[in-house]
Design a protein around this motif. Sequence first.
Motif, short mmCIF file in Angstrom:
data_model
loop_
_atom_site.label_atom_id
_atom_site.label_comp_id
_atom_site.label_asym_id
_atom_site.label_seq_id
_atom_site.Cartn_x
_atom_site.Cartn_y
_atom_site.Cartn_z
N MET A 86 0.84 -1.21 0.00
CA MET A 86 0.00 0.00 0.00
C MET A 86 0.88 1.26 0.00
O MET A 86 0.55 2.25 -0.68
CB MET A 86 -0.95 -0.01 1.20
N ILE A 87 1.98 1.22 0.72
CA ILE A 87 2.90 2.37 0.74
C ILE A 87 3.52 2.55 -0.66
O ILE A 87 3.58 3.68 -1.19
CB ILE A 87 3.98 2.18 1.82
N PHE A 88 3.94 1.46 -1.29
CA PHE A 88 4.52 1.56 -2.63
C PHE A 88 3.50 2.13 -3.62
O PHE A 88 3.85 2.92 -4.50
CB PHE A 88 5.02 0.19 -3.11
N HIS A 89 2.26 1.70 -3.46
CA HIS A 89 1.20 2.21 -4.35
C HIS A 89 1.09 3.73 -4.22
O HIS A 89 1.03 4.45 -5.23
CB HIS A 89 -0.12 1.52 -3.98
N ALA A 90 1.12 4.22 -2.98
CA ALA A 90 1.01 5.68 -2.76
C ALA A 90 2.23 6.41 -3.33
O ALA A 90 2.10 7.50 -3.89
CB ALA A 90 0.86 5.96 -1.26
N ILE A 91 3.40 5.81 -3.21
CA ILE A 91 4.61 6.44 -3.75
C ILE A 91 4.53 6.50 -5.28
O ILE A 91 4.83 7.53 -5.90
CB ILE A 91 5.88 5.68 -3.30
N ARG A 92 4.11 5.39 -5.87
CA ARG A 92 4.00 5.35 -7.35
C ARG A 92 3.00 6.38 -7.86
O ARG A 92 3.26 7.11 -8.80
CB ARG A 92 3.59 3.95 -7.80
N GLU A 93 1.83 6.41 -7.19
CA GLU A 93 0.77 7.32 -7.63
C GLU A 93 1.23 8.78 -7.60
O GLU A 93 0.73 9.61 -8.34
CB GLU A 93 -0.46 7.18 -6.72
N GLN A 94 2.16 9.08 -6.68
CA GLN A 94 2.61 10.47 -6.54
C GLN A 94 3.99 10.68 -7.15
O GLN A 94 4.64 11.71 -6.93
CB GLN A 94 2.64 10.85 -5.05
N LYS A 95 4.45 9.68 -7.87
CA LYS A 95 5.76 9.72 -8.53
C LYS A 95 6.88 10.14 -7.56
O LYS A 95 7.80 10.87 -7.91
CB LYS A 95 5.72 10.65 -9.73
#
Length: 396
Positions: free
Chosen positions: A314-323
Motif C-alpha cells: 500500500m505504501i509503494f502504491h502511494a509512492i508510485r501514484e505520486q511519482k
Amino acid sequence: MKSRVATSLACFALVSASGIVAAQTVKIGIMTTYSGPGAAQGDQLDKGYKLYLKLNGDKLPPGVKVEPIFRDDTGANPDAAKRLAQELIVRDKVQFLTGFVWTPNGAAIAPLTAEAKVPYVSANAAGVSIPRMSPYIARVSFTLWQSSYPLGQWAAKNFKRVYTVVSDFAPGHEAEEAFTKGFKDGGGEIVGSIRTPMTSTDFIPYMQRVKDAKPDAVFGFNPAGKQATAQMKAYTDLDLHKAGIKYIGTGDITTDEELQNMGDAALGVMTVHHYSAAADRPANRAFVAAYKKEYGEKLNPGFMAVGAWDAMDMIFHAIREQKGNVDPDRTMQIFKNYKNANSPRGPIQIDPDTRDIMQNEYLREVRKVGGQLANVELETLATQYKDPWKEFNKPK
Ligand code: PHB
C-alpha cells in the motif's frame, strides 16, 4: 512547505541540466519487535517487509527509491514506541511509518501521526479503535471483531456451551466481546470467561478450569507466536480434546509459522481468520513459494508476515501514484481508495469511511495436507467484510 517547493525546484534543475532524472528517496520508518518475549511475532513483520522490498523494491518510478529504517520497539511498550516514532519523524524525517505487532504501541503513536502529518500503516496492531485515533492512520491487518464475531455466530449453530480464554489486553477483550455477542445472539451460553496475562506461557491452570466446567468448546485468543503453541500444549496435555471439548478461536491460536510445532492434537481445531498459508489461491502460492525460497523450505509465513507485505504494497502504491513526491493528505486519499485483488489472503480493500481493512473471513480446520499440519479453508464466512464493531458503533 517552503522546503518541499525548494527541493522539487532543485530536482527540476538537476533534470534540466543533466538530462537525467534526479534521485528521490522516500524514507519509511518500520517499527517491529526484535527483542523480548514478542520477538517471534516481530520477526514475522520483519520477514514480510523485507521480502516485499527485495522482490518489489525497484518497482518505482524512474529516479525514485525507498530507504527503509528498521527499529526495535522491544515488545508491547508504548513509551518505547512513542520515542521511536518521534525520532523517526523528527531526526530521520520519514515520510511513512509502518509496523507494530502491538495495539498499545499503535495507539501510543496515533497523536504523533496527526501532529506531524506522517501517515502510519498498521501491519498488525489490531485494536478496534486505532484508525479512529488519527486521520493519518490506515490499517491493512484486521480487527478481532472481524474474526471473532462471525465465529461466534457459526459456533451458536454447533455448540451450546462455550468457555472463553483470551489474553488480557485490548485485542483479547475485543475478541471475547465479539465472540460472546455473536454466540449469545445465536442462542449460545457462555459458561465461563478467563483473561490470561498477556505474556503468559503456562496455560495449564486456565485450561484446567475450562476442563472442570465441561463446556462443548473453548474459544481462544492469544497474541500468536510461542503463546499459541503454549496454549495448544495445555489443551493437549490436559486431554481436553479427548474429553470432547473442541478448541475454536481466531487464527492467532493456530498461526501458520508455529503450526508445525503444535503436534497432532491441533488436528480438528476450528478457527476463523483472513489468512492461511495453505490457501490455494495463485497469489498465495506464489507468496508462500517466495517466502520459503528466501527463508527456508520448512518455514511458513504467518498472517503477520502477510500484514507487513500488504502494508508495504500500500505504501509503494502511494509512492508510485505520486511519482515519489509524497504529500501526507494526498497519501491518505490514495490509501482510502486502495484495493488489491491479489493479496496472499485474497482480495482486500480499504474502507474509505473508516480507513480499516475489508477482507474475506474464512472458516478453517487444522488438517494434515501432504504430511503437514495446515489451516485448511473450508468456507468463506464473510466476503469483503468490514469491521463489524465500527458498523455497530458508528461515529456520532
Ligand atoms: C495486537 O496487539 O493488536 C495483536 C497482537 C498479536 C495478535 C493479534 C493482535 O496475534
